[in-house]
Design a protein around this motif. Structure first.
Motif, PDB file in Angstrom:
ATOM      1  N   SER A  50       0.849  -1.189   0.000  1.00 24.51           N
ATOM      2  CA  SER A  50       0.000   0.000   0.000  1.00 24.51           C
ATOM      3  C   SER A  50       0.886   1.241   0.000  1.00 24.51           C
ATOM      4  O   SER A  50       2.011   1.215   0.523  1.00 24.51           O
ATOM      5  CB  SER A  50      -0.900   0.016   1.235  1.00 24.51           C
ATOM      6  OG  SER A  50      -0.120   0.235   2.401  1.00 24.51           O
ATOM      7  N   PRO A  51       0.416   2.354  -0.558  1.00 28.46           N
ATOM      8  CA  PRO A  51       1.193   3.608  -0.500  1.00 28.46           C
ATOM      9  C   PRO A  51       1.519   4.001   0.934  1.00 28.46           C
ATOM     10  O   PRO A  51       2.587   4.574   1.194  1.00 28.46           O
ATOM     11  CB  PRO A  51       0.262   4.618  -1.176  1.00 28.46           C
ATOM     12  CG  PRO A  51      -0.571   3.798  -2.116  1.00 28.46           C
ATOM     13  CD  PRO A  51      -0.806   2.508  -1.388  1.00 28.46           C
ATOM     14  N   ALA A  52       0.608   3.700   1.871  1.00 27.67           N
ATOM     15  CA  ALA A  52       0.846   4.050   3.270  1.00 27.67           C
ATOM     16  C   ALA A  52       2.075   3.327   3.828  1.00 27.67           C
ATOM     17  O   ALA A  52       2.816   3.882   4.653  1.00 27.67           O
ATOM     18  CB  ALA A  52      -0.384   3.722   4.108  1.00 27.67           C
ATOM     19  N   THR A  53       2.308   2.094   3.371  1.00 26.87           N
ATOM     20  CA  THR A  53       3.479   1.344   3.833  1.00 26.87           C
ATOM     21  C   THR A  53       4.760   2.022   3.375  1.00 26.87           C
ATOM     22  O   THR A  53       5.741   2.131   4.132  1.00 26.87           O
ATOM     23  CB  THR A  53       3.430  -0.102   3.318  1.00 26.87           C
ATOM     24  OG1 THR A  53       2.240  -0.732   3.796  1.00 26.87           O
ATOM     25  CG2 THR A  53       4.644  -0.890   3.783  1.00 26.87           C
ATOM     26  N   LEU A  54       4.770   2.499   2.134  1.00 23.89           N
ATOM     27  CA  LEU A  54       5.948   3.210   1.638  1.00 23.89           C
ATOM     28  C   LEU A  54       6.165   4.494   2.424  1.00 23.89           C
ATOM     29  O   LEU A  54       7.315   4.859   2.725  1.00 23.89           O
ATOM     30  CB  LEU A  54       5.773   3.521   0.147  1.00 23.89           C
ATOM     31  CG  LEU A  54       5.654   2.308  -0.781  1.00 23.89           C
ATOM     32  CD1 LEU A  54       5.466   2.772  -2.237  1.00 23.89           C
ATOM     33  CD2 LEU A  54       6.864   1.408  -0.678  1.00 23.89           C
ATOM     34  N   THR A  55       5.083   5.175   2.754  1.00 19.97           N
ATOM     35  CA  THR A  55       5.195   6.403   3.551  1.00 19.97           C
ATOM     36  C   THR A  55       5.766   6.097   4.931  1.00 19.97           C
ATOM     37  O   THR A  55       6.649   6.820   5.432  1.00 19.97           O
ATOM     38  CB  THR A  55       3.818   7.078   3.687  1.00 19.97           C
ATOM     39  OG1 THR A  55       3.345   7.426   2.392  1.00 19.97           O
ATOM     40  CG2 THR A  55       3.913   8.324   4.556  1.00 19.97           C
ATOM     41  N   ARG A  56       5.303   5.022   5.559  1.00 11.93           N
ATOM     42  CA  ARG A  56       5.811   4.651   6.882  1.00 11.93           C
ATOM     43  C   ARG A  56       7.289   4.321   6.841  1.00 11.93           C
ATOM     44  O   ARG A  56       8.039   4.636   7.778  1.00 11.93           O
ATOM     45  CB  ARG A  56       5.030   3.464   7.448  1.00 11.93           C
ATOM     46  CG  ARG A  56       3.606   3.796   7.882  1.00 11.93           C
ATOM     47  CD  ARG A  56       3.064   2.743   8.846  1.00 11.93           C
ATOM     48  NE  ARG A  56       3.104   1.401   8.265  1.00 11.93           N
ATOM     49  CZ  ARG A  56       2.138   0.891   7.524  1.00 11.93           C
ATOM     50  NH1 ARG A  56       1.068   1.628   7.212  1.00 11.93           N
ATOM     51  NH2 ARG A  56       2.230  -0.341   7.055  1.00 11.93           N
ATOM     52  N   LEU A  57       7.722   3.691   5.754  1.00 12.03           N
ATOM     53  CA  LEU A  57       9.148   3.384   5.632  1.00 12.03           C
ATOM     54  C   LEU A  57       9.966   4.666   5.612  1.00 12.03           C
ATOM     55  O   LEU A  57      10.985   4.776   6.317  1.00 12.03           O
ATOM     56  CB  LEU A  57       9.409   2.583   4.350  1.00 12.03           C
ATOM     57  CG  LEU A  57      10.890   2.291   4.067  1.00 12.03           C
ATOM     58  CD1 LEU A  57      11.421   1.242   5.046  1.00 12.03           C
ATOM     59  CD2 LEU A  57      11.089   1.823   2.629  1.00 12.03           C
ATOM     60  N   ALA A  58       9.545   5.638   4.807  1.00 13.16           N
ATOM     61  CA  ALA A  58      10.276   6.904   4.731  1.00 13.16           C
ATOM     62  C   ALA A  58      10.317   7.591   6.088  1.00 13.16           C
ATOM     63  O   ALA A  58      11.370   8.092   6.523  1.00 13.16           O
ATOM     64  CB  ALA A  58       9.628   7.804   3.683  1.00 13.16           C
ATOM     65  N   GLN A  59       9.196   7.615   6.774  1.00 18.03           N
ATOM     66  CA  GLN A  59       9.140   8.279   8.076  1.00 18.03           C
ATOM     67  C   GLN A  59       9.981   7.544   9.115  1.00 18.03           C
ATOM     68  O   GLN A  59      10.523   8.170  10.037  1.00 18.03           O
ATOM     69  CB  GLN A  59       7.687   8.377   8.533  1.00 18.03           C
ATOM     70  CG  GLN A  59       6.854   9.309   7.661  1.00 18.03           C
ATOM     71  CD  GLN A  59       5.378   9.280   7.996  1.00 18.03           C
ATOM     72  OE1 GLN A  59       4.888   8.329   8.636  1.00 18.03           O
ATOM     73  NE2 GLN A  59       4.647  10.293   7.557  1.00 18.03           N
ATOM     74  N   ARG A  60      10.120   6.243   8.960  1.00 19.59           N
ATOM     75  CA  ARG A  60      10.932   5.446   9.883  1.00 19.59           C
ATOM     76  C   ARG A  60      12.393   5.918   9.865  1.00 19.59           C
ATOM     77  O   ARG A  60      13.104   5.810  10.865  1.00 19.59           O
ATOM     78  CB  ARG A  60      10.847   3.980   9.477  1.00 19.59           C
ATOM     79  CG  ARG A  60      11.681   3.016  10.313  1.00 19.59           C
ATOM     80  CD  ARG A  60      10.984   2.636  11.584  1.00 19.59           C
ATOM     81  NE  ARG A  60      11.693   1.601  12.307  1.00 19.59           N
ATOM     82  CZ  ARG A  60      11.141   0.494  12.772  1.00 19.59           C
ATOM     83  NH1 ARG A  60       9.850   0.277  12.583  1.00 19.59           N
ATOM     84  NH2 ARG A  60      11.844  -0.387  13.439  1.00 19.59           N
ATOM     85  N   PHE A  61      12.809   6.461   8.725  1.00 16.92           N
ATOM     86  CA  PHE A  61      14.199   6.898   8.587  1.00 16.92           C
ATOM     87  C   PHE A  61      14.329   8.421   8.572  1.00 16.92           C
ATOM     88  O   PHE A  61      15.273   8.978   8.005  1.00 16.92           O
ATOM     89  CB  PHE A  61      14.809   6.274   7.333  1.00 16.92           C
ATOM     90  CG  PHE A  61      15.003   4.795   7.464  1.00 16.92           C
ATOM     91  CD1 PHE A  61      16.155   4.275   8.023  1.00 16.92           C
ATOM     92  CD2 PHE A  61      13.999   3.912   7.088  1.00 16.92           C
ATOM     93  CE1 PHE A  61      16.330   2.910   8.181  1.00 16.92           C
ATOM     94  CE2 PHE A  61      14.150   2.544   7.235  1.00 16.92           C
ATOM     95  CZ  PHE A  61      15.324   2.035   7.796  1.00 16.92           C
ATOM     96  N   GLY A  62      13.376   9.085   9.208  1.00 17.37           N
ATOM     97  CA  GLY A  62      13.500  10.512   9.442  1.00 17.37           C
ATOM     98  C   GLY A  62      13.072  11.413   8.312  1.00 17.37           C
ATOM     99  O   GLY A  62      13.337  12.626   8.346  1.00 17.37           O
TER     100      GLY A  62
END
Length: 297
Positions: A50-62
């Protein structure tokens, strides 16, 4: 954060990420060019996330979001050296920093993505159009220079095998383009060129158009000078971690075209192939199991 830093962070933290974020991180690490060029929605579709998963990945790394992660990759792509010499230097540096295994893995991953793109519905439709156009032509003139020559040669070779009229403008002695003096409205030109585009291949397409022939272009961009002259454009990817563009997708494209043309020709193709094989066998062109056994007595 720059791309090398992001890549290092993703790699070092991979084992500690939740399963869904691991899948997202694997997508980012394995498809850097797609991350830079495709929309978030399209990437999520291709990655099965899901697009939300990609967003969470980016946020996980600041990072603020996935668009910022995409921007990091786009900036790295824009900074890639131009020309063979510059890219060869980049390859040598990466070999020293990451080792041969990383380069080999990325090479095959890039090739797999290029081949996967050829299976998209729009690409398949263009292959069908190109096969129809070439099959209907009285004679197909095959033109490709330098790294594009093997793809042009392959189409000419297989057309001859199935009994379809074909001319290979191979340029021996610089006379390749002279063959196009015989091209006319009932014929077609199959022209191959990728960046950096060869001037004479574009000239060949111009001559074919002036003489009323149809043009099928195998190239790497819808904006290439060859594509603007073509009736049907077959697009293939060429970018890899190496300094030299890949022609593997172009070869795959020709093999697909050949299969479609053979099927379209039907029984006539089967008869031509049988005659060709009989002639080769009579000439002893290829080693057979019997001749190999005789040679080892």
């Amino acid at each position: 954060m720059d791309k090398p830093g992001l890549t290092a962070s993703l790699t070092q933290s991979f084992e500690h990420l939740p399963q869904q974020l691991q899948a997202a991180a694997r997508w980012v690490l394995d498809h850097p060019a797609d991350v830079a060029l495709l929309t978030t929605r399209e990437q999520a579709k291709r990655a099965g996330l899901s697009p939300a998963t990609l967003t969470r990945l980016a946020q996980r790394f600041g990072l603020k979001g996935y668009d910022e992660l995409r921007a990091v990759h786009a900036a790295a792509l824009r900074r890639r050296p131009e020309g063979f010499a510059g890219r060869a230097g980049e390859l040598m540096q990466r070999h020293g920093e990451e080792g041969p295994g990383a380069i080999a893995q990325d090479m095959f991953a890039a090739l797999a993505e290029h081949l996967k793109a050829l299976r998209e519905p729009q690409a398949l439709a263009r292959f069908e159009q190109a096969a129809d156009l070439l099959s209907e032509a009285q004679t197909v003139f095959c033109f490709g220079l330098r790294s594009a020559f093997p793809a042009a040669f392959m189409l000419d070779y297989i057309r001859d095998l199935i009994g379809a009229d074909s001319v290979l403008a191979d340029g021996a002695g610089g006379r390749g383009i002279d063959a196009l003096r015989r091209i006319g409205p009932s014929d077609a030109l199959f022209a191959v060129s990728v960046a950096p585009y060869t001037r004479q291949t574009v000239q060949a397409a111009e001559i074919a158009r002036e003489r009323g022939a149809r043009v099928v272009a195998l190239t790497d961009s819808a904006l290439s000078p060859l594509a603007t002259l073509a009736d049907v454009v077959l697009l293939v990817g060429t970018e890899t971690p190496s300094f030299f563009h890949t022609m593997t997708p172009a070869f795959a494209a020709v093999e697909c075209l050949a299969a479609l043309m053979t099927a379209r020709k039907g029984e006539a193709a089967l008869a031509a192939i049988a005659r060709h094989e009989a002639a080769l066998d009579a000439a002893g062109t290829f080693l057979t199991p019997r001749s190999i056994r005789r040679g080892h007595r």
